[in-house]
Design a protein around this motif. Structure first.
Motif, PDB file in Angstrom:
ATOM      1  N   GLU A   1       0.868  -1.173   0.000  1.00  0.00           N
ATOM      2  CA  GLU A   1       0.000   0.000   0.000  1.00  0.00           C
ATOM      3  C   GLU A   1       0.908   1.227   0.000  1.00  0.00           C
ATOM      4  O   GLU A   1       1.803   1.345   0.836  1.00  0.00           O
ATOM      5  CB  GLU A   1      -0.893   0.009   1.237  1.00  0.00           C
ATOM      6  N   ILE A   2       0.679   2.125  -0.955  1.00  0.00           N
ATOM      7  CA  ILE A   2       1.465   3.349  -1.083  1.00  0.00           C
ATOM      8  C   ILE A   2       0.527   4.523  -0.842  1.00  0.00           C
ATOM      9  O   ILE A   2      -0.524   4.614  -1.482  1.00  0.00           O
ATOM     10  CB  ILE A   2       2.078   3.452  -2.489  1.00  0.00           C
ATOM     11  N   VAL A   3       0.878   5.398   0.068  1.00  0.00           N
ATOM     12  CA  VAL A   3       0.039   6.536   0.431  1.00  0.00           C
ATOM     13  C   VAL A   3       0.796   7.822   0.142  1.00  0.00           C
ATOM     14  O   VAL A   3       1.918   8.003   0.609  1.00  0.00           O
ATOM     15  CB  VAL A   3      -0.358   6.477   1.927  1.00  0.00           C
ATOM     16  N   GLU A   4       0.165   8.701  -0.650  1.00  0.00           N
ATOM     17  CA  GLU A   4       0.773   9.989  -1.002  1.00  0.00           C
ATOM     18  C   GLU A   4      -0.196  11.120  -0.679  1.00  0.00           C
ATOM     19  O   GLU A   4      -1.379  11.013  -0.968  1.00  0.00           O
ATOM     20  CB  GLU A   4       1.042  10.076  -2.499  1.00  0.00           C
ATOM     21  N   ASP A   5       0.320  12.194  -0.123  1.00  0.00           N
ATOM     22  CA  ASP A   5      -0.463  13.406   0.087  1.00  0.00           C
ATOM     23  C   ASP A   5      -0.315  14.256  -1.174  1.00  0.00           C
ATOM     24  O   ASP A   5       0.755  14.793  -1.447  1.00  0.00           O
ATOM     25  CB  ASP A   5       0.044  14.161   1.311  1.00  0.00           C
ATOM     26  N   LEU A   6      -1.365  14.346  -1.970  1.00  0.00           N
ATOM     27  CA  LEU A   6      -1.324  15.096  -3.223  1.00  0.00           C
ATOM     28  C   LEU A   6      -2.166  16.373  -3.158  1.00  0.00           C
ATOM     29  O   LEU A   6      -2.622  16.878  -4.175  1.00  0.00           O
ATOM     30  CB  LEU A   6      -1.763  14.210  -4.382  1.00  0.00           C
ATOM     31  N   THR A   7      -2.341  16.893  -1.954  1.00  0.00           N
ATOM     32  CA  THR A   7      -3.146  18.095  -1.755  1.00  0.00           C
ATOM     33  C   THR A   7      -2.651  19.243  -2.624  1.00  0.00           C
ATOM     34  O   THR A   7      -3.449  19.905  -3.304  1.00  0.00           O
ATOM     35  CB  THR A   7      -3.128  18.510  -0.271  1.00  0.00           C
ATOM     36  N   ASP A   8      -1.344  19.500  -2.625  1.00  0.00           N
ATOM     37  CA  ASP A   8      -0.806  20.617  -3.407  1.00  0.00           C
ATOM     38  C   ASP A   8      -1.041  20.429  -4.899  1.00  0.00           C
ATOM     39  O   ASP A   8      -1.330  21.385  -5.616  1.00  0.00           O
ATOM     40  CB  ASP A   8       0.687  20.800  -3.137  1.00  0.00           C
ATOM     41  N   VAL A   9      -0.926  19.217  -5.381  1.00  0.00           N
ATOM     42  CA  VAL A   9      -1.141  18.944  -6.799  1.00  0.00           C
ATOM     43  C   VAL A   9      -2.600  19.213  -7.175  1.00  0.00           C
ATOM     44  O   VAL A   9      -2.883  19.838  -8.196  1.00  0.00           O
ATOM     45  CB  VAL A   9      -0.764  17.488  -7.140  1.00  0.00           C
ATOM     46  N   VAL A  10      -3.511  18.760  -6.333  1.00  0.00           N
ATOM     47  CA  VAL A  10      -4.937  18.920  -6.618  1.00  0.00           C
ATOM     48  C   VAL A  10      -5.376  20.378  -6.452  1.00  0.00           C
ATOM     49  O   VAL A  10      -6.127  20.902  -7.275  1.00  0.00           O
ATOM     50  CB  VAL A  10      -5.780  17.989  -5.711  1.00  0.00           C
ATOM     51  N   ASN A  11      -4.900  21.035  -5.410  1.00  0.00           N
ATOM     52  CA  ASN A  11      -5.346  22.395  -5.113  1.00  0.00           C
ATOM     53  C   ASN A  11      -4.624  23.471  -5.927  1.00  0.00           C
ATOM     54  O   ASN A  11      -5.133  24.583  -6.053  1.00  0.00           O
ATOM     55  CB  ASN A  11      -5.167  22.699  -3.625  1.00  0.00           C
ATOM     56  N   ASN A  12      -3.464  23.168  -6.459  1.00  0.00           N
ATOM     57  CA  ASN A  12      -2.668  24.160  -7.193  1.00  0.00           C
ATOM     58  C   ASN A  12      -2.140  23.597  -8.510  1.00  0.00           C
ATOM     59  O   ASN A  12      -0.934  23.642  -8.763  1.00  0.00           O
ATOM     60  CB  ASN A  12      -1.493  24.626  -6.325  1.00  0.00           C
ATOM     61  N   PRO A  13      -2.999  23.113  -9.375  1.00  0.00           N
ATOM     62  CA  PRO A  13      -2.502  22.476 -10.606  1.00  0.00           C
ATOM     63  C   PRO A  13      -1.689  23.423 -11.489  1.00  0.00           C
ATOM     64  O   PRO A  13      -0.735  22.987 -12.131  1.00  0.00           O
ATOM     65  CB  PRO A  13      -3.772  21.990 -11.309  1.00  0.00           C
ATOM     66  N   GLU A  14      -2.037  24.690 -11.519  1.00  0.00           N
ATOM     67  CA  GLU A  14      -1.281  25.626 -12.364  1.00  0.00           C
ATOM     68  C   GLU A  14       0.140  25.822 -11.838  1.00  0.00           C
ATOM     69  O   GLU A  14       1.087  25.944 -12.619  1.00  0.00           O
ATOM     70  CB  GLU A  14      -2.018  26.964 -12.488  1.00  0.00           C
ATOM     71  N   GLU A  15       0.304  25.862 -10.525  1.00  0.00           N
ATOM     72  CA  GLU A  15       1.638  25.992  -9.932  1.00  0.00           C
ATOM     73  C   GLU A  15       2.473  24.747 -10.225  1.00  0.00           C
ATOM     74  O   GLU A  15       3.658  24.837 -10.506  1.00  0.00           O
ATOM     75  CB  GLU A  15       1.547  26.230  -8.420  1.00  0.00           C
ATOM     76  N   VAL A  16       1.833  23.596 -10.155  1.00  0.00           N
ATOM     77  CA  VAL A  16       2.540  22.347 -10.443  1.00  0.00           C
ATOM     78  C   VAL A  16       2.967  22.318 -11.905  1.00  0.00           C
ATOM     79  O   VAL A  16       4.094  21.936 -12.228  1.00  0.00           O
ATOM     80  CB  VAL A  16       1.657  21.127 -10.095  1.00  0.00           C
ATOM     81  N   LYS A  17       2.102  22.763 -12.802  1.00  0.00           N
ATOM     82  CA  LYS A  17       2.440  22.780 -14.231  1.00  0.00           C
ATOM     83  C   LYS A  17       3.672  23.645 -14.504  1.00  0.00           C
ATOM     84  O   LYS A  17       4.471  23.339 -15.371  1.00  0.00           O
ATOM     85  CB  LYS A  17       1.256  23.267 -15.054  1.00  0.00           C
ATOM     86  N   LYS A  18       3.841  24.726 -13.742  1.00  0.00           N
ATOM     87  CA  LYS A  18       4.998  25.594 -13.912  1.00  0.00           C
ATOM     88  C   LYS A  18       6.306  24.891 -13.518  1.00  0.00           C
ATOM     89  O   LYS A  18       7.370  25.286 -13.968  1.00  0.00           O
ATOM     90  CB  LYS A  18       4.838  26.868 -13.062  1.00  0.00           C
ATOM     91  N   LYS A  19       6.206  23.882 -12.666  1.00  0.00           N
ATOM     92  CA  LYS A  19       7.386  23.187 -12.178  1.00  0.00           C
ATOM     93  C   LYS A  19       7.812  22.040 -13.098  1.00  0.00           C
ATOM     94  O   LYS A  19       8.881  21.460 -12.904  1.00  0.00           O
ATOM     95  CB  LYS A  19       7.129  22.613 -10.783  1.00  0.00           C
ATOM     96  N   ILE A  20       7.019  21.729 -14.087  1.00  0.00           N
ATOM     97  CA  ILE A  20       7.331  20.607 -14.977  1.00  0.00           C
ATOM     98  C   ILE A  20       8.527  20.960 -15.845  1.00  0.00           C
ATOM     99  O   ILE A  20       8.537  21.981 -16.521  1.00  0.00           O
ATOM    100  CB  ILE A  20       6.113  20.229 -15.846  1.00  0.00           C
ATOM    101  N   LEU A  21       9.516  20.110 -15.819  1.00  0.00           N
ATOM    102  CA  LEU A  21      10.725  20.290 -16.630  1.00  0.00           C
ATOM    103  C   LEU A  21      10.658  19.359 -17.827  1.00  0.00           C
ATOM    104  O   LEU A  21      10.244  18.214 -17.710  1.00  0.00           O
ATOM    105  CB  LEU A  21      11.966  19.942 -15.831  1.00  0.00           C
ATOM    106  N   VAL A  22      11.075  19.858 -18.950  1.00  0.00           N
ATOM    107  CA  VAL A  22      11.195  19.014 -20.137  1.00  0.00           C
ATOM    108  C   VAL A  22      12.641  18.570 -20.210  1.00  0.00           C
ATOM    109  O   VAL A  22      13.555  19.384 -20.324  1.00  0.00           O
ATOM    110  CB  VAL A  22      10.784  19.771 -21.408  1.00  0.00           C
ATOM    111  N   LEU A  23      12.861  17.290 -20.083  1.00  0.00           N
ATOM    112  CA  LEU A  23      14.226  16.755 -20.082  1.00  0.00           C
ATOM    113  C   LEU A  23      14.607  16.195 -21.430  1.00  0.00           C
ATOM    114  O   LEU A  23      13.833  15.799 -22.209  1.00  0.00           O
ATOM    115  CB  LEU A  23      14.366  15.668 -19.022  1.00  0.00           C
TER     116      LEU A  23
END
Length: 128
Positions: free
Chosen positions: A106-128
């Motif tokens: 069982e893997i448990v992750e707190d994804l509150t920031d991802v769900v509540n701030n999707p635009e901020e998360v999108k800004k952090k995406i790096l293209v490698l």
């Protein structure tokens, strides 16, 4: 690796894991220093998996564990709320290299920031 190093690695992960053996007994759980999942105590070690969950979820948990053990799914994913936090839970079968089932994880992750701030998360995406 030393036991201290292994423990440190699990504490550093931004998720928590719980392992139940082939007999559905909890054998291991981690506690992340980065994110808080569900409260666990050492008393769950050796306990049957369903009895580590609220009574209303016992049957639901075991239905999904049994489905995984039968190979009906590669993994199962669930989302829930814990207070104001959004938690993702994944359960997956654990197999050896020959494909023999050893238990479930069982893997448990707190994804509150991802769900509540999707635009901020999108800004952090790096293209490698």
């Amino acid at each position: 690796m030393t036991p201290e190093e292994i423990e440190g690695i699990f504490r550093a992960l931004p998720l928590e894991v719980t392992y139940g053996d082939i007999n559905d007994r909890v054998r291991f759980f981690s506690e992340s220093e980065i994110t808080g999942g569900f409260v666990r105590t050492k008393t769950i070690l050796g306990r049957r998996i369903p009895f580590c969950h609220p009574p209303r979820l016992e049957k639901y948990v075991m239905t999904n564990v049994e489905a995984l053990k039968k190979g009906q799914f590669k993994y199962r994913e669930f989302w829930t709320r814990l207070g104001d936090r959004v938690i993702r839970v994944i359960i997956a079968p654990v197999k050896n290299r020959e494909g023999k089932l050893l238990g479930t994880l069982e893997i448990v992750e707190d994804l509150t920031d991802v769900v509540n701030n999707p635009e901020e998360v999108k800004k952090k995406i790096l293209v490698l």
